[in-house]
Design an enzyme around this catalytic site. Structure first.
Site, PDB file in Angstrom:
ATOM      1  N   ASP A  27       0.830  -1.205   0.000  1.00 20.23           N
ATOM      2  CA  ASP A  27       0.000   0.000   0.000  1.00 20.23           C
ATOM      3  C   ASP A  27       0.869   1.262   0.000  1.00 20.23           C
ATOM      4  O   ASP A  27       1.945   1.275   0.593  1.00 20.23           O
ATOM      5  CB  ASP A  27      -0.888  -0.034   1.252  1.00 20.23           C
ATOM      6  CG  ASP A  27      -2.175   0.733   1.027  1.00 20.23           C
ATOM      7  OD1 ASP A  27      -2.350   1.290  -0.071  1.00 20.23           O
ATOM      8  OD2 ASP A  27      -2.999   0.779   1.951  1.00 20.23           O
ATOM      9  N   ASN A  75     -10.355  -3.081  -6.624  1.00 19.05           N
ATOM     10  CA  ASN A  75      -9.492  -2.159  -7.377  1.00 19.05           C
ATOM     11  C   ASN A  75     -10.022  -1.808  -8.775  1.00 19.05           C
ATOM     12  O   ASN A  75      -9.564  -0.852  -9.398  1.00 19.05           O
ATOM     13  CB  ASN A  75      -8.059  -2.710  -7.504  1.00 19.05           C
ATOM     14  CG  ASN A  75      -7.257  -2.609  -6.223  1.00 19.05           C
ATOM     15  OD1 ASN A  75      -6.327  -3.379  -5.995  1.00 19.05           O
ATOM     16  ND2 ASN A  75      -7.599  -1.658  -5.359  1.00 19.05           N
TER      17      ASN A  75
HETATM   18  C1  FPP Z   1      -1.620  -0.078  -3.652  1.00 18.08           C
HETATM   19  O1  FPP Z   1      -1.151   1.268  -3.560  1.00 18.08           O
HETATM   20  C2  FPP Z   1      -0.984  -0.782  -4.771  1.00 18.08           C
HETATM   21  C3  FPP Z   1      -1.641  -1.417  -5.810  1.00 18.08           C
HETATM   22  C4  FPP Z   1      -3.105  -1.475  -5.905  1.00 18.08           C
HETATM   23  C5  FPP Z   1      -0.893  -2.050  -6.928  1.00 18.08           C
HETATM   24  C6  FPP Z   1       0.264  -2.902  -6.509  1.00 18.08           C
HETATM   25  C7  FPP Z   1       0.951  -3.454  -7.695  1.00 18.08           C
HETATM   26  C8  FPP Z   1       2.291  -3.444  -7.875  1.00 18.08           C
HETATM   27  C9  FPP Z   1       3.247  -2.910  -6.875  1.00 18.08           C
HETATM   28  C10 FPP Z   1       2.861  -4.065  -9.105  1.00 18.08           C
HETATM   29  C11 FPP Z   1       3.312  -5.462  -8.776  1.00 18.08           C
HETATM   30  C12 FPP Z   1       3.498  -6.307  -9.947  1.00 18.08           C
HETATM   31  C13 FPP Z   1       3.286  -7.668  -9.992  1.00 18.08           C
HETATM   32  C14 FPP Z   1       3.559  -8.459 -11.223  1.00 18.08           C
HETATM   33  C15 FPP Z   1       2.765  -8.415  -8.857  1.00 18.08           C
HETATM   34  P1  FPP Z   1      -2.201   2.437  -3.757  1.00 18.08           P
HETATM   35  O2  FPP Z   1      -2.289   2.760  -5.211  1.00 18.08           O
HETATM   36  O3  FPP Z   1      -3.492   2.060  -3.119  1.00 18.08           O
HETATM   37  O4  FPP Z   1      -1.522   3.611  -3.005  1.00 18.08           O
HETATM   38  P2  FPP Z   1      -2.295   4.789  -2.235  1.00 18.08           P
HETATM   39  O5  FPP Z   1      -2.992   4.135  -1.079  1.00 18.08           O
HETATM   40  O6  FPP Z   1      -1.188   5.699  -1.826  1.00 18.08           O
HETATM   41  O7  FPP Z   1      -3.241   5.411  -3.223  1.00 18.08           O
END
Ligand code: FPP
Length: 249
Positions: A27, A75
């Protein structure tokens, strides 16, 4: 003083008491990017690099299983552009990193309802799972379009269908049987869950599997969760007294 390179297990960690399976909720990618004036997708790109390094770290330090929450059933409600970027990122990473993961002995699995993903992504997923199925260095599981309640609902549906078909008796439904119907079937439960960015909730992640898991929450945004941050998390884990509902010996 010992120079800390983190290629090997830090000397203050006990190799006998490492978690055998670590689960992560990655996160804070979006906030990491916004703080730097970058678009949110830059945070996901950096987050993917962090995940790759954590996987290598698990291998280097002798932790045999890592599960990462990459995309939840909720998501899909994000802006279309971000969803599209994430889906393309998964596909690109799989295509680009597969040969190296294969060389390093990584076994890749996916959990979640994969049926709604684009055909091209599903093909990469199938290829990765088939090619790496027999590898043993680290078991890397990626949760995509995963939701724990949906996982339990599909398990119930299949159990009910099998009972209706006479393939099993209602009396035979116990915890071990339910586990066989989960996406994670055959994988030991996580010992340790890490969630970054200061949020302290499970967000519909592995609710069944986390029943006895130690939880760790850190303020660090996922893209900054480096080996030193993982080291600190493991020090915390090694201080925990895991009793599984029993009293201390
Ligand atoms: C949450 O941060 C993150 C995600 C929904 C995406 C995670 C995916 C990756 C790190 C890529 C990984 C790749 C593979 C192949 C597994 P957020 O966007 O919710 O952050 P925020 O809370 O600050 O908005």
């Amino acid at each position: 003083m010992q120079t800390q390179t983190y290629a090997q297990l830090p000397s203050d960690l006990n190799p006998q008491r490492l978690p055998q399976h670590v689960a992560v909720i990655m996160d804070g990618n979006g906030r990491w990017a916004s703080k730097r004036g970058f678009p949110r997708i830059a945070g996901h790109r950096q987050g993917a690099k962090t995940l790759k390094d954590l996987l290598r770290c698990c291998k280097d330090w002798g932790i045999p299983a890592l599960t990462a929450y990459a995309f939840s059933t909720e998501n899909w409600q994000r802006p279309l552009k971000e969803v599209g970027f994430l889906m393309r990122l998964f596909e690109r990473l799989l295509r680009r990193e597969l040969a190296e993961m294969q060389r390093e002995g990584v076994r890749i699995s996916f959990v979640g309802d994969l049926s709604v993903l684009a055909d091209s992504l599903r093909q990469e997923i199938d290829r990765a799972m088939t090619l790496t199925a027999k590898n043993q260095a680290v078991h890397f599981t990626v949760a995509i379009n995963y939701g724990s309640r949906a996982e339990l609902a599909q398990a119930c549906r299949r159990i009910a269908t099998h009972a209706q078909q006479g393939l099993l008796q209602p009396d035979a439904v116990d915890e071990a049987l339910i586990e066989q119907y989960l996406y994670t079937q055959g994988t030991p439960d996580p010992d340790f869950l890490i969630r970054t960015s200061g949020e302290q909730r499970l967000s519909n992640y592995l609710l069944w599997q986390l029943a006895y898991t130690e939880l760790y929450f850190t303020e660090t945004f996922w893209p900054d969760f480096d080996r030193e941050a993982f080291h600190q998390a493991l020090l915390y884990y090694q201080k925990r007294d895991r009793r599984f509902g029993k009293v201390a010996a």
